[in-house]
Design a protein around this motif. Structure first.
Motif, PDB file in Angstrom:
ATOM      1  N   GLY A   1       0.522  -1.402   0.312  1.00  0.00           N
ATOM      2  CA  GLY A   1       0.266   0.147  -0.331  1.00  0.00           C
ATOM      3  C   GLY A   1       1.064   1.267  -0.581  1.00  0.00           C
ATOM      4  N   ASN A   2      -0.060   2.408   0.428  1.00  0.00           N
ATOM      5  CA  ASN A   2       0.911   3.655  -0.162  1.00  0.00           C
ATOM      6  C   ASN A   2       0.722   3.874   1.711  1.00  0.00           C
ATOM      7  N   PRO A   3       1.937   3.885   2.695  1.00  0.00           N
ATOM      8  CA  PRO A   3       1.984   4.269   3.825  1.00  0.00           C
ATOM      9  C   PRO A   3       1.493   5.453   4.177  1.00  0.00           C
ATOM     10  N   TYR A   4       1.623   6.869   3.174  1.00  0.00           N
ATOM     11  CA  TYR A   4       0.789   7.940   3.722  1.00  0.00           C
ATOM     12  C   TYR A   4      -0.502   8.200   3.563  1.00  0.00           C
ATOM     13  N   ARG A   5      -0.872   7.323   1.966  1.00  0.00           N
ATOM     14  CA  ARG A   5      -2.311   7.390   3.064  1.00  0.00           C
ATOM     15  C   ARG A   5      -3.389   6.595   3.449  1.00  0.00           C
ATOM     16  N   LEU A   6      -2.372   5.664   3.520  1.00  0.00           N
ATOM     17  CA  LEU A   6      -3.106   4.365   4.766  1.00  0.00           C
ATOM     18  C   LEU A   6      -3.364   4.809   5.674  1.00  0.00           C
ATOM     19  N   GLN A   7      -2.507   5.789   6.429  1.00  0.00           N
ATOM     20  CA  GLN A   7      -1.746   6.581   7.726  1.00  0.00           C
ATOM     21  C   GLN A   7      -3.023   7.452   7.909  1.00  0.00           C
ATOM     22  N   GLN A   8      -3.477   7.889   6.580  1.00  0.00           N
ATOM     23  CA  GLN A   8      -4.251   9.203   6.700  1.00  0.00           C
ATOM     24  C   GLN A   8      -5.469   8.561   6.597  1.00  0.00           C
ATOM     25  N   ALA A   9      -6.013   8.004   6.349  1.00  0.00           N
ATOM     26  CA  ALA A   9      -7.624   7.173   6.479  1.00  0.00           C
ATOM     27  C   ALA A   9      -7.876   6.385   7.690  1.00  0.00           C
ATOM     28  N   LEU A  10      -6.465   5.751   8.088  1.00  0.00           N
ATOM     29  CA  LEU A  10      -7.151   5.165   9.235  1.00  0.00           C
ATOM     30  C   LEU A  10      -7.215   5.900  10.646  1.00  0.00           C
ATOM     31  N   GLY A  11      -5.893   7.161  10.325  1.00  0.00           N
ATOM     32  CA  GLY A  11      -6.406   8.070  11.129  1.00  0.00           C
ATOM     33  C   GLY A  11      -7.657   8.565  11.477  1.00  0.00           C
ATOM     34  N   LYS A  12      -8.234   8.881  10.475  1.00  0.00           N
ATOM     35  CA  LYS A  12      -8.994   9.862  10.059  1.00  0.00           C
ATOM     36  C   LYS A  12     -10.630   9.033  10.821  1.00  0.00           C
TER      37      LYS A  12
END
Ligand code: ADP
Length: 637
Positions: A525-536
């Motif tokens: 996956g894309n670490p930045y985007r996955l982190q963003q999704a989970l963060g939200k």
């Protein structure tokens, strides 16, 4: 030995009479003076269990087989003039069933016992002869059958290989005529409700030629309607006024049982009727005709399909390359030929030899090794960018489809640039406003009301900044042509999310817990985007919660997927809203959550990101009890 019928054939009637003495007294003896007295072989005037034949009858004149024919049906004892091997007298005698010889002087005991032995053996011999004859007839029939089967087999093979009816039907009709020795034969087919003569052949004439002329044949019509054969064995005047001596018409049946036509053989002049065996043989040929019709129909359909496919592929705007299961080129579009310089004579040649483009070859190797359809960008020498996807169909081959994304890439670049500019240009003045508003109380003391206004202005500024950030983010995710993916450890992302949201949780007195996975969980996956999704999702779980609430993250490895669950015991979401919360700007209206700030874009962003990872997200929730958001991510991205 009673009731024996014995013939004595000799010129010498005295000798005949004297031989009687050697025969059993109860035998019925007849003395004939000439061979001709026996009659024709077809209706012998005399049939006997034994014939004594004086070879003197045969000497001095040429003997022909016809004269001997009646004798061939019965066992014979030869009366010799002297003691000579009887075959030396006339080679034709070897054709008779000689059971013994009588030599002069005739009334001796030797001759008597020779006659006794012959009389004893005669019935057995007769039986043997009869059996031999039956065997010969059976053999003859068998040979004929084998010959017929061979003919049918040969026509079957040739029909199966025929690609058109014009090729198959004349062959079939010639075979039918030759096999039945009919004067003529034909094939009539019903096409769109009308009868057409499609092939005809006359015995001993050159091979039949294909034809297609309307046919008026009431007998054929009858066969088509009834689906049954018609066999006429005697002279008949047909409804057409034509006279025939014999006729055999067979229905040509489709696999489903309906009749598609007629195979017929006719004798107009020769009074030779057709037999049941011929009917049987012709029905096999009629079946082959049906197969030929069906085969050519299917072949025609396949050809049309192939032609259509060729044209579609050739004219496709995308660059399309199709290979067989051995990775040899089958088809390619004109645009592919232009883009990769594929020579015209490349059909059947290995893809990996014909295509010389390193990136494409690498992708193709990937397709050979992995069952999944690999996808990738390919840059052509002139700078054009293609998005290539290779789909494999086991045992069929592979399809490479490449779309020219040069313009899209350019648009993406412009859009990214625009987004960056706008985000900067919008955010900069907002930050300035925010800065000045925050500095307001330093410019002089503010009264309570002014402070409240400043707080409201700052909240609204934060709202606008959040909204711009979310909007720009959503735009970026959706516009991003390709999201760069890598192998990453999920626990790393979970830890990062926990660290980032720990303070927020603490401030609201929420317990944020992450259950570490039992084994390392790797996803693509894309670490930045996955982190963003989970963060939200975690942000919501904290936001829409009560003091002392709980937020818990745990994971599960299902083999193909990784599951992350974010559970909270907050306000929960009414069932009717659950289906909409992933839509843009959708916010649930609950008295408890009214004051909680948000843009209504968070979950839309999350959904977008998860779907770009080919994953899924869903929620289970109960008002007042809490919610559980489940994120499902494929391990191989
Ligand atoms: P927002 O910015 O309003 O939070 P989201 O798209 O993130 O927008 O969420 C949409 C709506 O779904 C929220 O307004 C909220 O009402 C509801 N929601 C999301 N997560 C939760 C949760 N964990 N508990 C209760 N409600 C939630």
């Amino acid at each position: 030995m009673y009731g024996q019928q014995i013939l004595i054939i000799s010129h010498d009637l005295e000798l005949g009479q004297s031989l009687r003495a050697l025969l059993p007294s109860d035998a019925e003896v007849q003395v004939l003076s000439a061979l001709t007295a026996l009659g024709t072989p077809i209706s012998p005037a005399h049939s006997a269990s034994l014939a004594l034949v004086d070879v003197a009858l045969l000497s001095g004149k040429p003997l022909n087989l016809l004269e001997l024919a009646p004798l061939q049906a019965m066992p014979v004892v030869l009366i010799l003039p002297e003691s000579l091997p009887h075959t030396a007298l006339n080679p034709l005698l070897a054709q008779l069933h000689v059971l013994g010889v009588l030599i002069p002087p005739y009334t001796t005991d030797t001759n008597r016992s020779a006659l006794d032995a012959a009389i004893r053996n005669a019935p057995l011999h007769l039986q043997k002869v009869e059996l031999e004859q039956q065997l010969a007839t059976a053999q003859q029939r068998l040979d004929q059958r084998l010959q017929e089967i061979n003919v049918i087999y040969t026509i079957g093979k040739s029909v199966a290989a025929a690609m058109s009816l014009d090729e198959a039907l004349p062959r079939i009709v010639s075979t039918a005529v030759n096999l039945t020795r009919a004067e003529e034969g034909f094939i009539i087919l019903q096409e769109e409700g009308r009868l057409y003569l499609r092939a005809s052949h006359r015995f001993n004439e050159p091979d039949a030629a294909p034809q297609r002329t309307p046919a008026k044949d009431p007998v054929a019509q009858r066969v088509i309607q009834s689906g049954r054969p018609v066999m006429l064995k005697r002279e008949t005047k047909l409804a057409t006024g034509n006279l025939v001596q014999a006729l055999l018409y067979l229905p040509i049946l489709r696999p489903g049982g309906s009749t598609m036509g007629v195979l017929g053989v006719v004798n107009r002049e020769r009074a030779a009727e057709f037999t049941e065996a011929q009917l049987f043989a012709l029905s096999a040929i009629a079946d082959y005709t049906a197969i030929a019709v069906e085969n050519t129909r299917l072949f025609g359909e396949i050809q049309r399909e192939q032609y259509r496919l060729h044209s579609i592929v050739e004219q496709a705007t995308e660059a399309v390359l199709i290979t067989d299961e051995h990775n040899c080129l089958l088809l390619w579009s004109r645009s592919a030929a232009n883009a990769f310089g594929i020579p015209d004579d490349s059909a059947g040649k290995p893809f990996l030899e014909v295509l010389q483009h390193a990136q494409l070859l690498e992708l193709f190797h990937q397709a050979i090794e992995e069952p999944d359809s690999p996808q990738g960008e390919i840059v052509l020498p002139g700078g054009r960018v293609m998005n290539a996807q290779i789909t494999s169909a086991p045992q069929l081959g592979r399809v490479v489809v490449m779309q020219d994304i040069t313009k899209l890439k350019e648009l993406d670049r412009i859009k990214t640039e625009f987004v960056q500019t706008v985000s900067h240009d919008l955010r900069t003045p907002l930050t300035t406003i925010q800065g000045y508003v925050m500095l307001l109380d330093r410019a002089g003391s503010l009264n309570e009301m002014q402070r409240a206004f400043v707080r409201k202005a700052l909240d609204s500024l934060a709202d606008i900044t959040d909204l711009i950030t979310d909007l720009l983010d959503l735009g970026r995710i959706e516009a991003e042509y390709e999201m760069p993916m890598q192998d990453l450890q999920l626990q790393q992302i979970l830890k990062e999310v926990q660290t980032r949201h720990q303070n927020q949780a603490r401030e609201l007195n929420i317990n944020l817990e992450v259950v570490p996975p039992e084994t390392p969980l790797q996803v693509r996956g894309n670490p930045y985007r996955l982190q963003q999704a989970l963060g939200k999702v975690v942000d919501n779980a904290i936001k829409y919660n009560r003091p002392n609430g709980e937020v818990k993250l745990d994971t599960e490895d299902t083999g193909e997927h990784v599951i992350v669950r974010v559970k909270d015991n907050g306000f929960g979401i009414p069932l009717a809203d659950q289906a909409h919360i992933f839509e843009r700007f959708y916010r649930v209206i609950l008295p408890e959550t009214e004051s909680i700030r948000g843009t209504g874009l968070g979950l839309a962003i999350v959904k977008s990101i998860i779907e770009r990872h080919r994953g899924r997200i869903w929620v289970e929730s109960a008002v007042g009890e809490g919610s559980c958001f489940t994120l499902l991510l494929p391990k191989n991205g």
